[in-house]
Write a protein that holds these residues in place. Structure first.
Motif, PDB file in Angstrom:
ATOM      1  N   ILE A 154      18.880 -19.525 -65.519  1.00  0.00           N
ATOM      2  CA  ILE A 154      19.163 -18.517 -66.547  1.00  0.00           C
ATOM      3  C   ILE A 154      17.864 -17.871 -67.017  1.00  0.00           C
ATOM      4  CG2 ILE A 154      19.956 -18.232 -68.927  1.00  0.00           C
ATOM      5  CD1 ILE A 154      22.127 -20.287 -68.323  1.00  0.00           C
ATOM      6  N   ARG A 155      16.819 -18.662 -67.167  1.00  0.00           N
ATOM      7  CA  ARG A 155      15.513 -18.122 -67.562  1.00  0.00           C
ATOM      8  C   ARG A 155      14.987 -17.144 -66.519  1.00  0.00           C
ATOM      9  NH1 ARG A 155      10.024 -19.792 -67.010  1.00  0.00           N
ATOM     10  NH2 ARG A 155       8.756 -19.160 -68.813  1.00  0.00           N
ATOM     11  N   ALA A 156      15.201 -17.463 -65.245  1.00  0.00           N
ATOM     12  CA  ALA A 156      14.777 -16.537 -64.186  1.00  0.00           C
ATOM     13  C   ALA A 156      15.539 -15.222 -64.272  1.00  0.00           C
ATOM     14  CB  ALA A 156      14.986 -17.198 -62.823  1.00  0.00           C
ATOM     15  N   HIS A 157      16.824 -15.284 -64.589  1.00  0.00           N
ATOM     16  CA  HIS A 157      17.611 -14.058 -64.759  1.00  0.00           C
ATOM     17  C   HIS A 157      17.061 -13.224 -65.909  1.00  0.00           C
ATOM     18  CE1 HIS A 157      21.140 -13.811 -62.105  1.00  0.00           C
ATOM     19  NE2 HIS A 157      21.047 -15.126 -62.010  1.00  0.00           N
ATOM     20  N   LEU A 158      16.785 -13.852 -67.035  1.00  0.00           N
ATOM     21  CA  LEU A 158      16.322 -13.123 -68.211  1.00  0.00           C
ATOM     22  C   LEU A 158      14.945 -12.499 -67.989  1.00  0.00           C
ATOM     23  CD1 LEU A 158      17.455 -15.598 -71.020  1.00  0.00           C
ATOM     24  CD2 LEU A 158      18.505 -13.419 -70.397  1.00  0.00           C
ATOM     25  N   ARG A 159      14.106 -13.126 -67.180  1.00  0.00           N
ATOM     26  CA  ARG A 159      12.748 -12.631 -66.979  1.00  0.00           C
ATOM     27  C   ARG A 159      12.647 -11.605 -65.859  1.00  0.00           C
ATOM     28  NH1 ARG A 159       8.168 -17.072 -66.693  1.00  0.00           N
ATOM     29  NH2 ARG A 159       7.012 -15.107 -66.729  1.00  0.00           N
ATOM     30  N   GLN A 160      13.438 -11.762 -64.791  1.00  0.00           N
ATOM     31  CA  GLN A 160      13.220 -10.940 -63.610  1.00  0.00           C
ATOM     32  C   GLN A 160      14.347  -9.973 -63.288  1.00  0.00           C
ATOM     33  OE1 GLN A 160      11.490 -12.977 -60.242  1.00  0.00           O
ATOM     34  NE2 GLN A 160      11.118 -14.823 -61.447  1.00  0.00           N
ATOM     35  N   SER A 161      15.518 -10.186 -63.831  1.00  0.00           N
ATOM     36  CA  SER A 161      16.614  -9.282 -63.518  1.00  0.00           C
ATOM     37  C   SER A 161      16.422  -7.941 -64.231  1.00  0.00           C
ATOM     38  CB  SER A 161      17.949  -9.902 -63.936  1.00  0.00           C
ATOM     39  OG  SER A 161      18.999  -8.991 -63.705  1.00  0.00           O
ATOM     40  N   LYS A 162      16.701  -6.863 -63.492  1.00  0.00           N
ATOM     41  CA  LYS A 162      16.574  -5.518 -64.060  1.00  0.00           C
ATOM     42  C   LYS A 162      17.930  -4.907 -64.406  1.00  0.00           C
ATOM     43  CE  LYS A 162      12.292  -4.652 -61.508  1.00  0.00           C
ATOM     44  NZ  LYS A 162      11.581  -3.759 -60.539  1.00  0.00           N
ATOM     45  N   GLN A 163      18.983  -5.621 -64.154  1.00  0.00           N
ATOM     46  CA  GLN A 163      20.330  -5.141 -64.472  1.00  0.00           C
ATOM     47  C   GLN A 163      20.858  -5.952 -65.649  1.00  0.00           C
ATOM     48  OE1 GLN A 163      21.581  -2.499 -62.989  1.00  0.00           O
ATOM     49  NE2 GLN A 163      19.851  -2.335 -61.598  1.00  0.00           N
ATOM     50  N   ARG A 164      20.538  -5.500 -66.873  1.00  0.00           N
ATOM     51  CA  ARG A 164      20.801  -6.290 -68.069  1.00  0.00           C
ATOM     52  C   ARG A 164      22.292  -6.483 -68.320  1.00  0.00           C
ATOM     53  NH1 ARG A 164      16.681  -9.423 -68.675  1.00  0.00           N
ATOM     54  NH2 ARG A 164      14.695  -8.304 -68.759  1.00  0.00           N
ATOM     55  N   VAL A 165      23.093  -5.470 -68.030  1.00  0.00           N
ATOM     56  CA  VAL A 165      24.534  -5.603 -68.269  1.00  0.00           C
ATOM     57  C   VAL A 165      25.125  -6.659 -67.348  1.00  0.00           C
ATOM     58  CG1 VAL A 165      26.739  -4.403 -68.238  1.00  0.00           C
ATOM     59  CG2 VAL A 165      24.706  -3.233 -69.073  1.00  0.00           C
ATOM     60  N   LEU A 166      24.738  -6.622 -66.079  1.00  0.00           N
ATOM     61  CA  LEU A 166      25.227  -7.618 -65.136  1.00  0.00           C
ATOM     62  C   LEU A 166      24.699  -9.005 -65.476  1.00  0.00           C
ATOM     63  CD1 LEU A 166      24.884  -5.697 -61.745  1.00  0.00           C
ATOM     64  CD2 LEU A 166      26.869  -5.876 -63.242  1.00  0.00           C
ATOM     65  N   THR A 167      23.469  -9.074 -65.970  1.00  0.00           N
ATOM     66  CA  THR A 167      22.882 -10.362 -66.328  1.00  0.00           C
ATOM     67  C   THR A 167      23.662 -11.022 -67.447  1.00  0.00           C
ATOM     68  OG1 THR A 167      20.692  -9.596 -65.649  1.00  0.00           O
ATOM     69  CG2 THR A 167      20.777 -11.493 -67.132  1.00  0.00           C
ATOM     70  N   LYS A 168      24.131 -10.237 -68.399  1.00  0.00           N
ATOM     71  CA  LYS A 168      24.887 -10.796 -69.524  1.00  0.00           C
ATOM     72  C   LYS A 168      26.132 -11.525 -69.042  1.00  0.00           C
ATOM     73  CE  LYS A 168      27.240  -7.872 -71.886  1.00  0.00           C
ATOM     74  NZ  LYS A 168      27.622  -6.784 -72.821  1.00  0.00           N
ATOM     75  N   TYR A 169      26.874 -10.906 -68.142  1.00  0.00           N
ATOM     76  CA  TYR A 169      28.081 -11.550 -67.630  1.00  0.00           C
ATOM     77  C   TYR A 169      27.750 -12.702 -66.694  1.00  0.00           C
ATOM     78  CZ  TYR A 169      30.153  -7.264 -69.437  1.00  0.00           C
ATOM     79  OH  TYR A 169      30.535  -6.229 -70.248  1.00  0.00           O
ATOM     80  N   THR A 170      26.653 -12.588 -65.951  1.00  0.00           N
ATOM     81  CA  THR A 170      26.263 -13.652 -65.038  1.00  0.00           C
ATOM     82  C   THR A 170      25.909 -14.930 -65.791  1.00  0.00           C
ATOM     83  OG1 THR A 170      25.419 -12.015 -63.471  1.00  0.00           O
ATOM     84  CG2 THR A 170      24.673 -14.281 -63.188  1.00  0.00           C
ATOM     85  N   ILE A 171      25.207 -14.781 -66.904  1.00  0.00           N
ATOM     86  CA  ILE A 171      24.813 -15.960 -67.680  1.00  0.00           C
ATOM     87  C   ILE A 171      26.036 -16.695 -68.206  1.00  0.00           C
ATOM     88  CG2 ILE A 171      23.677 -16.669 -69.836  1.00  0.00           C
ATOM     89  CD1 ILE A 171      21.555 -14.583 -69.285  1.00  0.00           C
ATOM     90  N   ARG A 172      27.067 -15.973 -68.578  1.00  0.00           N
ATOM     91  CA  ARG A 172      28.297 -16.620 -69.038  1.00  0.00           C
ATOM     92  C   ARG A 172      28.890 -17.499 -67.949  1.00  0.00           C
ATOM     93  NH1 ARG A 172      31.489 -11.493 -71.810  1.00  0.00           N
ATOM     94  NH2 ARG A 172      29.900 -10.930 -73.366  1.00  0.00           N
ATOM     95  N   VAL A 173      28.814 -17.024 -66.703  1.00  0.00           N
ATOM     96  CA  VAL A 173      29.339 -17.817 -65.591  1.00  0.00           C
ATOM     97  C   VAL A 173      28.419 -18.990 -65.290  1.00  0.00           C
ATOM     98  CG1 VAL A 173      30.059 -17.749 -63.180  1.00  0.00           C
ATOM     99  CG2 VAL A 173      30.472 -15.774 -64.657  1.00  0.00           C
TER     100      VAL A 173
END
Length: 364
Positions: free
Chosen positions: A53-72
């Motif tokens: 999850i930390r890697a998603h928050l730091r490196q992902s550039k698609q914030r909307v998709l990241t929000k839903y991904t973290i929930r999963v």
């Protein structure tokens, strides 16, 4: 009298199976043993999920998709922690299980939001599907067997998007209703897990949950079958299989344990500290213990199929820049015009952006 009671108690303390006894012939404290082993698995699961999850928050550039991904991605650690708490506090295992099933519905809802956000939203998607049906030679979506001859075909466009969304999202209010009924019935003594009786709320809650869950997953698969070409950049098959495997495997495992309980394969025992575990408690504890172990494997699988590398927009990280642009839904992004015309012939896309000519005889 006292001697008879003491003898009866001593008989109850004896384990029903030889493998449950230690070298001294006493019962093993299975609860403490299972809690210690499950703790290591749960801590590892939480660590893997937090790192990813930390890697998603730091490196992902698609914030909307990241929000839903973290929930999963929170599904394995939440499952593991709730099952670990159920092992530590067995008298409250039923509420923990009910809350776990509620988060299950939230995960399916979030995954549907993830797919829809990548496709640009409900309205642009309905418009594209309508144009594909009208000009691109696409046919209306027929239902899969055995529903193909019983349900009407869903027309591509607004009807298809609306019905698949409603079919998937109905799992959330259904789960909330089942959670409320289950908790109230459990507090009133009318909810016994595994009791398939007409006078017990477990039967009706299980039927509602299973029917709602199957329909939600069916609509999700139907949605993917129509939009799979546009969803290819985010590898939806692996993600869908990962979510479905956790949902259906835990349920099928619980059914197998319930069958073992009915066949008398589960022991009943009293721990050395005098706490009584019935066969129902043993079955419930076994389910929680196995989920604590299995969620470690689920966390590893989720970290691969929901990789943050899927949400980078650099060309060397994507197989097709154009395919990725199909999913962008920012109205200010230059690719937003492409998303509306994805999969359509060039002359149709150009004509679609041209304002329709007014009929001079009918200015409206």
């Amino acid at each position: 009298m006292a001697a008879a009671a003491a003898a009866t108690t001593q008989e109850l303390v004896k384990c029903e199976f030889e493998w449950l006894r230690n070298e001294s012939g006493d019962c093993i404290e299975l609860a403490s043993w299972a809690s210690s082993i499950s703790s290591m698995f749960v801590l590892t699961t939480v660590a893997i999920s937090c790192i990813h999850i930390r890697a998603h928050l730091r490196q992902s550039k698609q914030r909307v998709l990241t929000k839903y991904t973290i929930r999963v991605l929170l599904m394995p650690p939440i499952y593991g922690v709730e099952c670990w708490l159920a092992l530590r506090f067995p008298h409250h295992a039923v509420p923990y299980k009910i809350l776990r099933e509620g988060y299950e519905a939230f995960v399916i809802f979030s995954f549907m939001q993830f797919l829809l956000a990548f496709l640009g939203g409900a309205v642009p998607l309905a418009r594209r599907l309508h144009l594909k049906r009208r000009f691109g030679g696409y046919k209306d979506q027929r239902h899969f067997f055995p529903l193909s001859g019983r349900l009407k075909t869903w027309r591509l466009g607004a009807q298809f998007v609306r019905l698949t969304l409603l079919g998937t999202l109905q799992y959330v209010p259904a789960s909330l209703a089942v959670m409320s009924i289950s908790l109230v019935s459990w507090a009133a003594g009318g909810y016994t897990e595994g009791a398939w009786r007409l006078d017990d709320a477990y039967l009706y809650c299980s039927l509602i949950t299973n029917l709602s869950q199957v329909w939600a997953m069916y609509c999700l698969v139907l949605f993917y079958s129509v939009c799979k070409s546009e969803l290819r950049p985010v590898r939806p098959v692996g993600k869908l299989l990962a979510v479905k495997s956790v949902v259906f495997f835990t349920y099928s495992q619980s059914c197998g344990i319930a069958l073992a309980h009915r066949l008398g394969w589960l022991p009943s025992l009293i721990e050395e500290n005098g706490e009584h575990w019935s066969t129902e408690d043993v079955g419930r504890g076994l389910q929680d213990y196995l989920i604590c172990i299995e969620m470690l494997a689920a966390a590893v699988v989720f970290s691969n199929v929901f990789s943050f590398r899927d949400y980078k927009t650099d060309e060397d990280d994507l197989t097709s820049k154009d395919d990725w642009d199909v999913g962008l839904h920012d109205a200010d992004h230059p690719a937003s015009a492409m998303s509306a015309d994805a999969g359509l012939p060039a002359h149709v896309a150009k004509a679609d952006r041209t304002p329709p000519a007014r009929n001079p005889r009918n200015p409206r």
